[in-house]
Design an enzyme around this catalytic site. Sequence first.
Site, PDB file in Angstrom:
ATOM      1  N   THR A 126      -3.757  -7.730   3.191  1.00 37.09           N
ATOM      2  CA  THR A 126      -2.666  -8.336   2.422  1.00 37.09           C
ATOM      3  C   THR A 126      -2.417  -9.790   2.817  1.00 37.09           C
ATOM      4  O   THR A 126      -2.463 -10.143   4.000  1.00 37.09           O
ATOM      5  CB  THR A 126      -1.372  -7.518   2.613  1.00 37.09           C
ATOM      6  OG1 THR A 126      -1.610  -6.176   2.228  1.00 37.09           O
ATOM      7  CG2 THR A 126      -0.233  -8.089   1.792  1.00 37.09           C
ATOM      8  N   GLU A 127      -2.121 -10.618   1.812  1.00 33.88           N
ATOM      9  CA  GLU A 127      -1.793 -12.025   2.043  1.00 33.88           C
ATOM     10  C   GLU A 127      -0.462 -12.376   1.380  1.00 33.88           C
ATOM     11  O   GLU A 127       0.008 -11.647   0.492  1.00 33.88           O
ATOM     12  CB  GLU A 127      -2.910 -12.920   1.494  1.00 33.88           C
ATOM     13  CG  GLU A 127      -4.235 -12.705   2.205  1.00 33.88           C
ATOM     14  CD  GLU A 127      -5.299 -13.711   1.784  1.00 33.88           C
ATOM     15  OE1 GLU A 127      -5.025 -14.552   0.913  1.00 33.88           O
ATOM     16  OE2 GLU A 127      -6.410 -13.635   2.344  1.00 33.88           O
ATOM     17  N   PRO A 128       0.152 -13.485   1.819  1.00 34.34           N
ATOM     18  CA  PRO A 128       1.490 -13.835   1.313  1.00 34.34           C
ATOM     19  C   PRO A 128       1.588 -13.949  -0.200  1.00 34.34           C
ATOM     20  O   PRO A 128       2.591 -13.567  -0.791  1.00 34.34           O
ATOM     21  CB  PRO A 128       1.774 -15.183   1.985  1.00 34.34           C
ATOM     22  CG  PRO A 128       0.940 -15.186   3.224  1.00 34.34           C
ATOM     23  CD  PRO A 128      -0.296 -14.411   2.877  1.00 34.34           C
ATOM     24  N   SER A 132      -0.744  -6.874  -4.011  1.00 31.71           N
ATOM     25  CA  SER A 132      -1.675  -5.901  -4.588  1.00 31.71           C
ATOM     26  C   SER A 132      -2.879  -6.567  -5.244  1.00 31.71           C
ATOM     27  O   SER A 132      -3.888  -5.912  -5.501  1.00 31.71           O
ATOM     28  CB  SER A 132      -0.947  -5.038  -5.625  1.00 31.71           C
ATOM     29  OG  SER A 132       0.103  -4.304  -5.019  1.00 31.71           O
ATOM     30  N   THR A 158       0.490  -4.514  10.341  1.00 27.52           N
ATOM     31  CA  THR A 158       0.920  -3.667  11.444  1.00 27.52           C
ATOM     32  C   THR A 158       0.093  -4.008  12.682  1.00 27.52           C
ATOM     33  O   THR A 158      -1.130  -4.013  12.623  1.00 27.52           O
ATOM     34  CB  THR A 158       0.745  -2.182  11.087  1.00 27.52           C
ATOM     35  OG1 THR A 158       1.426  -1.914   9.854  1.00 27.52           O
ATOM     36  CG2 THR A 158       1.317  -1.282  12.172  1.00 27.52           C
ATOM     37  N   GLU A 363       0.568   0.245   1.693  1.00 29.71           N
ATOM     38  CA  GLU A 363      -0.753   0.743   1.282  1.00 29.71           C
ATOM     39  C   GLU A 363      -0.796   1.078  -0.212  1.00 29.71           C
ATOM     40  O   GLU A 363      -1.393   2.075  -0.633  1.00 29.71           O
ATOM     41  CB  GLU A 363      -1.181   1.941   2.137  1.00 29.71           C
ATOM     42  CG  GLU A 363      -1.410   1.524   3.586  1.00 29.71           C
ATOM     43  CD  GLU A 363      -2.154   2.553   4.410  1.00 29.71           C
ATOM     44  OE1 GLU A 363      -3.083   3.190   3.875  1.00 29.71           O
ATOM     45  OE2 GLU A 363      -1.815   2.706   5.576  1.00 29.71           O
ATOM     46  N   THR A 365       1.893   0.169  -3.718  1.00 29.10           N
ATOM     47  CA  THR A 365       3.188   0.602  -4.229  1.00 29.10           C
ATOM     48  C   THR A 365       3.042   1.833  -5.126  1.00 29.10           C
ATOM     49  O   THR A 365       1.942   2.192  -5.550  1.00 29.10           O
ATOM     50  CB  THR A 365       3.842  -0.519  -5.053  1.00 29.10           C
ATOM     51  OG1 THR A 365       2.995  -0.793  -6.197  1.00 29.10           O
ATOM     52  CG2 THR A 365       4.011  -1.798  -4.246  1.00 29.10           C
ATOM     53  N   GLU A 367       3.780   1.987  -8.128  1.00 27.59           N
ATOM     54  CA  GLU A 367       3.224   1.518  -9.402  1.00 27.59           C
ATOM     55  C   GLU A 367       1.695   1.413  -9.335  1.00 27.59           C
ATOM     56  O   GLU A 367       0.993   1.763 -10.294  1.00 27.59           O
ATOM     57  CB  GLU A 367       3.845   0.173  -9.781  1.00 27.59           C
ATOM     58  CG  GLU A 367       5.322   0.239 -10.162  1.00 27.59           C
ATOM     59  CD  GLU A 367       6.251   0.436  -8.969  1.00 27.59           C
ATOM     60  OE1 GLU A 367       7.404   0.867  -9.190  1.00 27.59           O
ATOM     61  OE2 GLU A 367       5.831   0.172  -7.822  1.00 27.59           O
TER      62      GLU A 367
END
Length: 379
Positions: A126-128, A132, A158, A363, A365, A367
Amino acid sequence: MELVTTENQTMIAQMVRDFAAHHIKPHMRQWDETQEFPIDVFHKLGELGLMGVLVPEEFGGAGFGYVEYVTAIAELSKIDGSIGLSMAAHNSLCTGHILQHASQEQKRKYLPKLASGEWIGAWGLTEPNTGSDAGNMRTVAVEDGDFYVINGAKNFITHGKSGNVAVVIARTGEVGDSHGMTAFIVERGTPGFEGGRKEDKLGMRASETTEMIFTDCRVPKENVIGKVGDGFVQSLKVLDGGRISIAALSLGIAQGAYEAALQYSKERHQFNQPISNFQGIGFKLADMATEIEAASLLTYRAADMKDRGLNVNRESAMAKLYASEVSVRVANEGVQIFGGYGYTKDYPAEKYYRDAKLCTIGEGTSEIQKLVIARTLLK
């Protein structure tokens, strides 16, 4: 599917309950208040084999399957979702990526330290600005002789600061190309690799969540996992297993919230009788118990299929979607049953309520899970 609790599951559940009573329960409120990541707890979990549940014995792991793994995460999360989350991220993401996709030499080098809990693992996708939309990541790795030079940043990671080693996915091709990203193993202490800002979170506060920042970070080519360009495809497979982890985490939080509410409803008296006698409370408990049972069946079905080597893309998404939403609903009803006390930190309901929400986000959403499920239905 045979719905029988195995001897291994029973053993693991009791071991986790005993461990939590001695090493987690006495300190969990303090960790939550101060956002302390209790790294010593994870070293101790490693001694019990819980930091390498899925790792084969030849690499120093416990050699169990996903059914046992789900049991361990759920039991930990019944006590403290933060500890369950960190244990899950370490096992299914960093360790899982290396276990599934690394070379034998890489496995021999890293898995024993990760499985023993000597090293804590992180995983950076994940990046800022992407979330998704991982295909548009901006962290770039450029080939330079025998190295790749990585520049960019990851967030919501994490163990991004305290982890000893991270699996990092960086772009080595064109933006949006699913075969233009590569996975790298990056050890803590590598020049140009550092932890960034630590997030101040609503819940899961004892599980460290930070940025990872890369500034001209030189990583040897021998640390590439699999083939150059396969990083994103590998990540999707890792996330299939990771979603089972989050389903188990959700299940544990829901069970903990339900059990606390059930016990309180028997002890709390109004109008000269326990509030559990009132239909309004009884119906809430009935709905909570039924939804937890359904979430458990979905989660263990996905785990069983994973153990049998079947494709769990749809089943893991279903389990994660339903269990995480159930966790939020059950935790919400738990607060309601506790009434005013549910809104105070003197009782456990509010912490379950705060912790549960992350399960619908991390991990993938809810949606995104629906998108994954819909695509499998429409093939």
